[in-house]
Write a protein that holds these residues in place. Structure first.
Motif, mmCIF file in Angstrom:
data_model
loop_
_atom_site.group_PDB
_atom_site.id
_atom_site.type_symbol
_atom_site.label_atom_id
_atom_site.label_comp_id
_atom_site.label_asym_id
_atom_site.label_seq_id
_atom_site.Cartn_x
_atom_site.Cartn_y
_atom_site.Cartn_z
ATOM 1 N N UNK A 178 -16.263 4.302 2.046
ATOM 2 C CA UNK A 178 -14.956 4.708 1.513
ATOM 3 C C UNK A 178 -13.885 4.677 2.598
ATOM 4 N N UNK A 179 -14.250 5.144 3.783
ATOM 5 C CA UNK A 179 -13.288 5.132 4.901
ATOM 6 C C UNK A 179 -12.893 3.704 5.256
ATOM 7 N N UNK A 180 -13.872 2.809 5.306
ATOM 8 C CA UNK A 180 -13.585 1.405 5.622
ATOM 9 C C UNK A 180 -12.696 0.774 4.555
ATOM 10 N N UNK A 181 -12.954 1.093 3.285
ATOM 11 C CA UNK A 181 -12.132 0.538 2.201
ATOM 12 C C UNK A 181 -10.683 1.009 2.337
ATOM 13 N N UNK A 182 -10.494 2.267 2.684
ATOM 14 C CA UNK A 182 -9.137 2.778 2.876
ATOM 15 C C UNK A 182 -8.463 2.121 4.074
ATOM 16 N N UNK A 183 -9.231 1.843 5.116
ATOM 17 C CA UNK A 183 -8.672 1.154 6.272
ATOM 18 C C UNK A 183 -8.203 -0.259 5.900
ATOM 19 N N UNK A 184 -8.976 -0.940 5.059
ATOM 20 C CA UNK A 184 -8.583 -2.283 4.605
ATOM 21 C C UNK A 184 -7.272 -2.200 3.840
ATOM 22 N N UNK A 185 -7.167 -1.227 2.951
ATOM 23 C CA UNK A 185 -5.931 -1.075 2.175
ATOM 24 C C UNK A 185 -4.752 -0.764 3.088
ATOM 25 N N UNK A 186 -4.970 0.087 4.080
ATOM 26 C CA UNK A 186 -3.885 0.433 5.018
ATOM 27 C C UNK A 186 -3.452 -0.777 5.841
ATOM 28 N N UNK A 187 -4.417 -1.613 6.224
ATOM 29 C CA UNK A 187 -4.117 -2.749 7.086
ATOM 30 C C UNK A 187 -3.450 -3.893 6.323
ATOM 31 N N UNK A 188 -3.888 -4.149 5.098
ATOM 32 C CA UNK A 188 -3.429 -5.338 4.383
ATOM 33 C C UNK A 188 -2.614 -5.034 3.117
ATOM 34 N N UNK A 189 -2.491 -3.759 2.763
ATOM 35 C CA UNK A 189 -1.781 -3.415 1.546
ATOM 36 C C UNK A 189 -0.494 -2.656 1.803
ATOM 37 N N UNK A 190 0.026 -2.082 0.745
ATOM 38 C CA UNK A 190 1.250 -1.284 0.821
ATOM 39 C C UNK A 190 1.202 -0.244 -0.288
ATOM 40 N N UNK A 191 1.685 0.957 0.032
ATOM 41 C CA UNK A 191 1.733 2.047 -0.945
ATOM 42 C C UNK A 191 0.359 2.325 -1.570
ATOM 43 N N UNK A 192 -0.665 2.216 -0.718
ATOM 44 C CA UNK A 192 -2.003 2.573 -1.164
ATOM 45 C C UNK A 192 -2.702 1.541 -2.019
ATOM 46 N N UNK A 193 -2.149 0.320 -2.080
ATOM 47 C CA UNK A 193 -2.777 -0.717 -2.905
ATOM 48 C C UNK A 193 -2.749 -2.050 -2.168
ATOM 49 N N UNK A 194 -3.739 -2.885 -2.447
ATOM 50 C CA UNK A 194 -3.749 -4.243 -1.913
ATOM 51 C C UNK A 194 -2.821 -5.116 -2.741
ATOM 52 N N UNK A 195 -2.358 -6.240 -2.171
ATOM 53 C CA UNK A 195 -1.485 -7.140 -2.938
ATOM 54 C C UNK A 195 -2.200 -7.692 -4.169
ATOM 55 N N UNK A 196 -1.420 -8.166 -5.115
ATOM 56 C CA UNK A 196 -1.980 -8.781 -6.309
ATOM 57 C C UNK A 196 -2.868 -9.965 -5.904
ATOM 58 N N UNK A 197 -4.037 -10.063 -6.524
ATOM 59 C CA UNK A 197 -4.950 -11.156 -6.223
ATOM 60 C C UNK A 197 -5.852 -10.890 -5.038
ATOM 61 N N UNK A 198 -5.785 -9.667 -4.476
ATOM 62 C CA UNK A 198 -6.641 -9.312 -3.332
ATOM 63 C C UNK A 198 -7.551 -8.156 -3.706
ATOM 64 N N UNK A 199 -8.720 -8.132 -3.090
ATOM 65 C CA UNK A 199 -9.632 -7.016 -3.300
ATOM 66 C C UNK A 199 -10.423 -6.772 -2.023
ATOM 67 N N UNK A 200 -10.989 -5.583 -1.923
ATOM 68 C CA UNK A 200 -11.772 -5.202 -0.742
ATOM 69 C C UNK A 200 -13.235 -5.041 -1.138
ATOM 70 N N UNK A 201 -14.118 -5.469 -0.234
ATOM 71 C CA UNK A 201 -15.554 -5.257 -0.453
ATOM 72 C C UNK A 201 -16.176 -4.809 0.862
ATOM 73 N N UNK A 202 -16.875 -3.699 0.827
ATOM 74 C CA UNK A 202 -17.526 -3.129 2.008
ATOM 75 C C UNK A 202 -19.023 -3.079 1.746
ATOM 76 N N UNK A 203 -19.804 -3.606 2.687
ATOM 77 C CA UNK A 203 -21.257 -3.623 2.511
ATOM 78 C C UNK A 203 -21.929 -3.044 3.749
ATOM 79 N N UNK A 204 -23.115 -2.523 3.542
ATOM 80 C CA UNK A 204 -23.930 -2.053 4.659
ATOM 81 C C UNK A 204 -24.836 -3.196 5.078
#
Length: 298
Positions: free
Chosen positions: A212-238
């Motif tokens: 969850x922390x990594x997913x939020x970091x992805x959104x912070x790095x590549x998104x805006x206002x707590x969301x990723x741009x249209x057409x983008x998604x995040x996937x975090x795996x162990x």
């Protein structure tokens, strides 16, 4: 920043048409100038065993002329006539030098094959080009049917990962993007936690929290206002980062993987980071590599 100049280096071997076609597609898409090169190396012109009747200067000239004609044939469908350069020397040095002198925004090459023990240790021409390139390098593995539409971006929250993501967007602005991050909890650490009385459920919650922390970091790095741009998604795996990216590259829904490389020291220029090198070797689709020396704002 627009892509204005693309340098395509062709070995004039079996995969050259595939590489040339992708370079042409990108040059036409971006209205860019295409510079095509072939590097001649290891000609035995000084071999004392050559027949005395051979004029080595004439022979070298014929080889250069044949290479020029082949380049012109392969790149002839570019909207802007390609600049043709045939050079002699070490391919990675010549390619890096031409990229710098022509102010190339992108280098396009084939994956190559490691020949002999030295290249297996220090890398093929593709590895070496990535290690010394002044701009991002696109390694072409698949036929160029259309512009890239589905890009997987390796994310480790470093500046070079940001650079790779930015250049992937420049290369194909309309493509969907999947930001991929892999994290690992060392097995010995988990085993020690179990021995210390930690339940498997607690370990699973610990993993979930890291994801969850990594997913939020992805959104912070590549998104805006707590969301990723249209057409983008995040996937975090162990798991292992290289394996994650290679698996993504082999899905039918992915046609480009983008990764960055770490380090600009002498050793890094000769030995790629382990993730980037494994992806270059094992990917099932094209790979865009942004070397650590590349300026994201160039």
């Amino acid at each position: 920043m627009p892509i204005k100049t693309i340098l395509v280096a062709l070995a004039l071997e079996d995969d050259s048409k595939r590489v040339a076609d992708r370079a042409i597609q990108l040059a036409n898409q971006h209205k860019a100038q295409l510079v095509g090169t072939h590097v001649i190396e290891n000609l035995p012109l000084l071999d004392p065993g050559l027949p005395p009747s051979i004029d080595t200067a004439v022979l070298a000239g014929m080889i250069e002329d044949q290479s020029t004609l082949r380049l012109q044939s392969l790149l002839g469908s570019a909207e802007k006539p390609a600049i043709i350069r045939v050079e002699a020397g070490k391919p990675h040095d010549i390619i890096a030098s031409l990229a710098a002198s022509h102010h190339a925004d992108l280098i396009v090459i084939g994956p190559g094959v490691a020949k002999g023990l030295r290249e297996k240790v220090f890398g093929s021409t593709a590895d070496r080009v990535v290690g010394c390139a002044p701009c991002p390098v696109l390694v072409v593995r698949k036929d160029a049917g259309a512009p890239y539409s589905r890009i997987a971006v390796g994310v480790d929250f470093s500046t070079h990962a940001q650079t790779a993501a930015l250049w992937a967007s420049r290369l194909s602005p309309m493509a969907s993007r999947e930001f991929l991050h892999a994290f690992e909890v060392p097995l010995v650490f988990e085993q020690t936690m179990l021995k210390a009385g930690t339940s498997q459920a607690e370990i699973d919650r610990y993993r979930d929290a890291k994801a969850r922390t990594a997913r939020q970091q992805i959104i912070s790095m590549f998104g805006a206002k707590g969301r990723l741009p249209k057409g983008a998604r995040a996937r975090v795996v162990h798991g292992d980062a290289a394996s994650m990216l290679i698996n993504a590259s082999r899905r039918r829904t992915t046609d480009l993987v983008a990764v960055g490389t770490q380090g600009a020291n002498v050793m890094a220029r000769h030995l790629l980071g382990s993730v980037a090198r494994k992806v270059l070797t094992g990917a099932g689709c094209d790979v865009l590599v942004a070397p650590a020396t590349v300026d994201a704002n160039r």
